[in-house]
Design an enzyme around this catalytic site. Structure first.
Site, mmCIF file in Angstrom:
data_model
loop_
_atom_site.group_PDB
_atom_site.id
_atom_site.type_symbol
_atom_site.label_atom_id
_atom_site.label_comp_id
_atom_site.label_asym_id
_atom_site.label_seq_id
_atom_site.Cartn_x
_atom_site.Cartn_y
_atom_site.Cartn_z
ATOM 1 N N HIS A 122 3.538 7.284 7.672
ATOM 2 C CA HIS A 122 2.752 7.073 6.443
ATOM 3 C C HIS A 122 1.265 7.253 6.718
ATOM 4 O O HIS A 122 0.817 7.135 7.845
ATOM 5 C CB HIS A 122 3.017 5.663 5.884
ATOM 6 N N GLY B 169 -2.163 -8.911 9.886
ATOM 7 C CA GLY B 169 -2.975 -7.914 9.192
ATOM 8 C C GLY B 169 -3.644 -6.950 10.159
ATOM 9 O O GLY B 169 -3.920 -7.286 11.308
ATOM 10 N N HIS C 141 -4.067 1.607 11.683
ATOM 11 C CA HIS C 141 -4.602 2.966 11.682
ATOM 12 C C HIS C 141 -5.613 3.215 12.801
ATOM 13 O O HIS C 141 -6.132 4.316 12.928
ATOM 14 C CB HIS C 141 -5.255 3.285 10.334
ATOM 15 N N ASP D 133 6.301 -6.504 12.598
ATOM 16 C CA ASP D 133 4.886 -6.738 12.292
ATOM 17 C C ASP D 133 4.444 -8.005 13.017
ATOM 18 O O ASP D 133 5.239 -8.931 13.188
ATOM 19 C CB ASP D 133 4.703 -6.928 10.769
ATOM 20 N N SER E 123 7.683 -1.713 1.649
ATOM 21 C CA SER E 123 8.435 -0.572 2.185
ATOM 22 C C SER E 123 9.789 -1.024 2.729
ATOM 23 O O SER E 123 10.747 -0.236 2.748
ATOM 24 C CB SER E 123 7.637 0.162 3.263
ATOM 25 N N PHE F 157 0.839 -1.201 0.000
ATOM 26 C CA PHE F 157 0.000 0.000 0.000
ATOM 27 C C PHE F 157 0.874 1.251 0.000
ATOM 28 O O PHE F 157 0.676 2.152 0.805
ATOM 29 C CB PHE F 157 -0.921 -0.012 1.224
HETATM 30 MG MG MG Z 1 0.678 2.779 4.984
#
Ligand code: MG
Length: 212
Positions: A169, A75, A144, A71, A52, A17
């Site tokens: 980001h 997800g 987010h 991570d 990234s 993304f």
């Molecule tokens: Mg992002």
């Protein structure tokens, strides 16, 4: 093709993304910092399939730095079944859960970056509490949701060295373009007086840690 061009092309071809212009900006700002301060410790939060990590990894390798790529690989909320960014091919048949770790590993191996990009698998907050190494570059690109975004900000940004870089980001000034928490932590970083704005490209923001 140069080694860097090869990695940037691989990054562009990797699922994820990150628009190309933002990925290149990520590379260029990390590279500029690494050229001045080689041998650094860098960390990204939110690895997904390694896109990234290749943009940053290209800069890290060129400056003899190491990038930790953190991570839980399950997800974010928006990647789960029924949500906008769900990808059924990333579901592990073993337990029916999302698992991006095999894809991430293949990406890093194909790029021959296994000695530059080091995976950290687990919850960001737990890792942060046991990670004492100061950071030269921190890239926040995790979940987010308000709780996880603020935890990433609170736990990790104090580890950035004076003169180091904080990159965030998915910072959307207009709420119509995306969720609030990345924008809110960006504003908090500026308001704290600890960071000065350096650059912006799309939804990517680059800040410098001020000398305290
Ligand atoms: Mg992002």
């Amino acid at each position: 093709m140069s080694r860097v061009d090869e990695l940037l092309a691989l990054a562009e071809a990797t699922p994820g993304f990150m628009p190309r212009d933002e990925g290149l900006a990520l590379y260029e700002h990390a590279r500029a910092y690494g050229d001045r301060s080689p041998g650094g410790t860098w960390l990204e939060i939110g690895a997904w399939c390694g896109k990234s990590a290749l943009y940053l990894g290209a800069a890290a390798q060129a400056s003899a730095s190491v990038l930790y790529s953190l991570d839980h690989h399950r997800g974010s909320e928006e990647n789960q079944p029924g949500w906008e960014y769900f990808d059924a091919s990333l579901v592990d048949p073993f337990d029916g859960r999302l698992n991006t770790l095999p894809s991430w590993q293949r990406t890093i191996a194909r790029a021959d970056l296994e000695s530059t990009v080091i995976g950290l698998v687990g919850p960001s907050q737990v890792v942060a509490r046991h990670f004492a190494q100061p950071l030269d570059v921190l890239f926040i690109d995790g979940g987010h949701g308000a709780r996880v975004a603020w935890a990433d900000y609170d736990e990790w940004t104090p580890k950035i060295v004076a003169g180091g870089r904080l990159m965030i980001h998915d910072v959307f000034v207009d709420p119509a373009d995306g969720g609030r928490p990345p924008y809110e932590i960006y504003c908090a970083a500026l308001d704290s007086g600890r960071f000065a704005p350096l650059a912006a490209q799309g939804s990517l923001r680059v800040l410098e840690r001020c000398a305290s």
